[in-house]
Motif scaffolding. Sequence first.
Motif, PDB file in Angstrom:
ATOM      1  N   ASP A 181       0.879  -1.184   0.000  1.00  0.00           N
ATOM      2  CA  ASP A 181       0.000   0.000   0.000  1.00  0.00           C
ATOM      3  C   ASP A 181       0.913   1.230   0.000  1.00  0.00           C
ATOM      4  N   ASP A 193      -0.116   5.205   0.870  1.00  0.00           N
ATOM      5  CA  ASP A 193      -0.319   6.178   1.964  1.00  0.00           C
ATOM      6  C   ASP A 193      -0.402   5.472   3.313  1.00  0.00           C
ATOM      7  N   GLY A 194       0.472   5.859   4.214  1.00  0.00           N
ATOM      8  CA  GLY A 194       0.467   5.269   5.555  1.00  0.00           C
ATOM      9  C   GLY A 194       1.374   4.064   5.664  1.00  0.00           C
ATOM     10  N   THR A 195       1.774   3.498   4.537  1.00  0.00           N
ATOM     11  CA  THR A 195       2.649   2.313   4.566  1.00  0.00           C
ATOM     12  C   THR A 195       4.032   2.658   4.015  1.00  0.00           C
ATOM     13  N   SER A 199      -4.451   0.405   6.573  1.00  0.00           N
ATOM     14  CA  SER A 199      -5.812   0.892   6.901  1.00  0.00           C
ATOM     15  C   SER A 199      -6.887  -0.094   6.485  1.00  0.00           C
TER      16      SER A 199
HETATM   17 MG   LIG Z   1      -2.876   3.203   3.245  1.00  0.00          MG
END
Ligand SMILES: [Mg+2]
Length: 228
Positions: free
Chosen positions: A8, A10-12, A173
């Motif tokens: 992933d 965003d965020g990863t 997420s």
């Molecule tokens: Mg993400």
Amino acid sequence: MIRLVLVDVDGTLTVDRNSYEIELSAIESLRRLEKNGIKVGLVSGNSYPVLRGLYTYFYFHGGLVAENGCIVYYNELVRVCEPIDKSLAEKFSKIFNVISSWQNEFKCCDLSFTPPTLSDKMIEWAKNMGLYIKSSGYAIHISKSQTGKGIGVRKLIELHNINKSEVLGIGDSSTDIEFFEEVGIKVAVGNSDEEVKKVANYVTLNNSGKGVVEIVDKILKGELDGRN
Ligand SMILES: [Mg+2]
Ligand SMILES: O=C(O)COP(=O)(O)O
């Protein structure tokens, strides 16, 4: 034996879950996988042009899944979802006073909005409109098909002609839960949503991109697929 790692964005791959800053050590780490014969692919809610750009310049070769599962690219481009009426972007942003993402102009099937907070009224509106709605923690997403990253990941693995047991996925997420259902080894970064950690086979000690560096080390040592 792990042959494909799907990550992933965003965020990863970022330095944290509320940041757009790419963790460069994570990219360097993933390139080590490619040098060791394990292809790397991207799976994201972002649009195809954004993801294709990242994929090209990260110099990955495992393909990509954009628009939360709707667009798949691996030597060929495959659209997996029904197109959405793009006028809904303006309607939704006006009704709920949210920002329609600049990427919506470049999307076919999944529209995104910020801030990412999903309200009951939004859920009710989507239901009445026959649309599907979810939040990635970065943005709200509406689509006509009951898309999910899983539908695109399944198609990408088919294009690779490999078994899901040979695929490792990394996410943060709730939109990654469907993605996880289609891979053999599920990895949640340390700062993931609790519901993601619950379904993961492995939760990294480190957050976001540093968690990716941690898991790549384990993959290369053969610690995740029973080789060590
Ligand atoms: Mg993400
Ligand atoms: O587009 C988003 O909402 C977040 O993107 P992601 O799927 O890469 O986390």
